[in-house]
Scaffold this motif. Structure first.
Motif, short mmCIF file in Angstrom:
data_model
loop_
_atom_site.label_atom_id
_atom_site.label_comp_id
_atom_site.label_asym_id
_atom_site.label_seq_id
_atom_site.Cartn_x
_atom_site.Cartn_y
_atom_site.Cartn_z
N MET A 1 16.64 67.27 40.20
CA MET A 1 16.06 65.97 39.82
C MET A 1 14.56 66.09 39.55
O MET A 1 14.04 65.52 38.62
N THR A 120 11.17 56.91 40.39
CA THR A 120 12.47 56.28 40.64
C THR A 120 13.60 57.28 40.39
O THR A 120 14.54 57.38 41.18
N GLY A 125 17.70 59.71 42.81
CA GLY A 125 18.70 60.71 42.42
C GLY A 125 18.91 61.83 43.42
O GLY A 125 19.95 62.47 43.41
N THR A 132 26.98 63.25 47.61
CA THR A 132 28.29 63.20 46.94
C THR A 132 28.87 64.62 46.87
O THR A 132 30.06 64.84 47.14
N LEU A 188 29.03 56.27 49.43
CA LEU A 188 27.69 56.47 49.99
C LEU A 188 27.11 55.19 50.59
O LEU A 188 26.42 55.22 51.61
N VAL A 189 27.36 54.07 49.94
CA VAL A 189 26.83 52.79 50.44
C VAL A 189 28.03 51.89 50.72
O VAL A 189 28.39 51.04 49.91
N VAL A 193 24.65 47.53 48.46
CA VAL A 193 23.24 47.15 48.63
C VAL A 193 23.17 45.62 48.63
O VAL A 193 23.79 44.99 47.77
N ALA A 253 31.34 51.95 43.52
CA ALA A 253 30.70 53.20 43.97
C ALA A 253 29.24 53.26 43.49
O ALA A 253 28.39 53.85 44.15
N PHE A 254 28.97 52.63 42.34
CA PHE A 254 27.60 52.61 41.83
C PHE A 254 26.98 51.21 41.95
O PHE A 254 25.98 50.91 41.30
N GLY A 255 27.57 50.35 42.79
CA GLY A 255 27.02 49.00 42.97
C GLY A 255 27.61 48.02 41.98
O GLY A 255 28.64 48.29 41.34
N ARG A 258 24.03 43.22 37.51
CA ARG A 258 22.92 43.73 36.70
C ARG A 258 22.06 44.73 37.46
O ARG A 258 21.22 45.38 36.87
N ARG A 259 22.24 44.84 38.80
CA ARG A 259 21.51 45.87 39.55
C ARG A 259 22.36 47.13 39.75
O ARG A 259 22.02 47.98 40.57
N GLY A 263 21.23 55.01 37.03
CA GLY A 263 21.32 56.46 36.80
C GLY A 263 22.75 56.95 36.82
O GLY A 263 23.00 58.15 36.91
#
Ligand code: HEM
Length: 332
Positions: A1, A120, A125, A132, A188-189, A193, A253-255, A258-259, A263
């Motif tokens: 990254m 960011t 990242g 993962t 992961l989350v 969030v 898995a990625f939320g 719009r948030r 990435g």
């Protein structure tokens, strides 16, 4: 990254930039856990001076602020200096700064935007992608038949001619299914969030007033057998070949909304490249003790806002001499 963002190669151990990024990520995890600090419940506490008993969060925040500033400034300055010396490879910072230089319409504060965006990419990242891949390594120890099947697929498509590339995704459907399962198995989350309702809403008869903190229950969504087939506690890439099964990338898995993780496409490509390359050239297995007996491994994940596999022992060795040659060829 860090190479992608700043064109800086990291040191094999104790890299100062990586350590700062990890401290920032840990601060986000701690501060992002709702109710972790009393000041979340009584916001007026933010006015209490740091020396008052019970205001320890003020000292933590001061340290976190310093780390955040270091993360923002230090790698960016190092990257810019290399660019000035004509010594910087293509990366996010070099390509965006060259745009500013060649475009007279760009404004001075665009450099600040580039600096923030690079930090960011780096901070968001680093831990996400590595955790993962860590879950994947744990799964390969616990589900050796999955590893064998993926290696058969890679052997038939690529052999040991070259390492996998993003263009190989369609030719390696089982390996890509492993990547999806690495996202889904232990997300992961797990509780998502926290988001805030931007307006009043009614969901299944429940009134959600504007300003309410809401969580998407990622764990429940990704373990729902109606969507992902039976035995969702098992690491089973076969489930993605069931017609109509959901894709974890668009199931939390990625939320959400719009948030959603901005990435995610880059993340999925990085996860695929890492997983496919590891499977192609390495054999992952349980470690053995002095008497040659396998050391048992359990799937254990830490609990909290961000959840990842706790430490475990394993052996990772080249699969063959052809694999060993490919590894040496690729790093030299
Ligand atoms: C497998 C790796 C990754 C996972 C599982 C992951 C997961 C997530 C999740 C769950 C969120 C919260 C979304 C929400 O608020 O609902 C998020 C946000 C974010 N991610 Fe990722 N992420 C990964 C990799 C990356 C990478 C590589 C980058 C940058 C290149 C990145 C950049 C971001 C950013 C900027 C946000 C905040 C978006 C916003 O609030 O508007 N992530 N990610």
């Amino acid at each position: 990254m860090i190479e992608i963002a700043y064109g800086i190669e990291i040191q094999p151990e104790k890299d100062p930039y990586v350590e700062t990024a990890q401290e920032v990520v840990h601060s986000i995890i701690e501060a992002g856990t709702p109710g972790k600090f009393l000041v979340d419940i009584w916001p007026w506490m933010k006015y209490i001076p740091a020396w008052v008993p019970g205001a320890g969060f003020q000292r933590k925040v001061a340290r976190w602020r310093q780390c955040r500033n270091d993360l923002l400034e230090l790698p960016f300055e190092a990257s810019k200096k290399r660019m000035d010396d004509g010594n910087l490879d293509l990366c996010f910072v070099s390509s965006r700064l060259s745009e500013i230089e060649s475009d007279t319409k760009m404004r001075p504060y665009d450099e600040g935007i580039i600096k923030n965006a690079a930090a960011t990419i780096f901070a968001a990242g680093v831990d996400t992608t590595t955790h993962t891949i860590r879950a994947f390594i744990l799964a390969m120890i616990l589900y050796p038949e999955v590893q064998k099947k993926a290696q058969r697929e890679i052997d038939s498509v690529l052999g040991f001619q070259r390492l996998p590339e993003v263009g190989d995704i369609d030719a390696l459907p089982y390996v890509f299914a492993i990547c999806k399962e690495a996202l889904r198995w232990h997300p992961l989350v797990p509780s998502g969030v926290p988001h805030v309702a931007s307006e009043d809403d009614v969901i299944q008869g429940y009134f959600i007033p504007k300003g309410t903190i809401v969580f998407g229950n990622t764990w429940m969504l990704l373990h729902n057998e109606a969507d992902f087939g039976p035995n969702t506690d098992r690491f089973d890439p076969e489930r993605y070949f069931i017609p109509g099964v959901r894709d974890p990338r668009s199931t939390g898995a990625f939320g959400f909304g719009r948030r959603i993780c901005s990435g995610r496409h880059m993340a999925m490509n990085s996860v695929f490249l890492a997983i496919a390359s590891i499977l192609q050239v390495f054999e992952i297995s349980k470690e053995r003790d002095g008497s040659g007996k396998e050391i048992p491994v359990e799937a254990k994940f830490c609990s909290g806002f961000v959840s990842f596999a706790t430490e475990f022992k394993c052996t990772i060795r080249p699969r063959s001499s052809a694999a060993e040659e490919l590894i040496i060829r690729s790093v030299s």
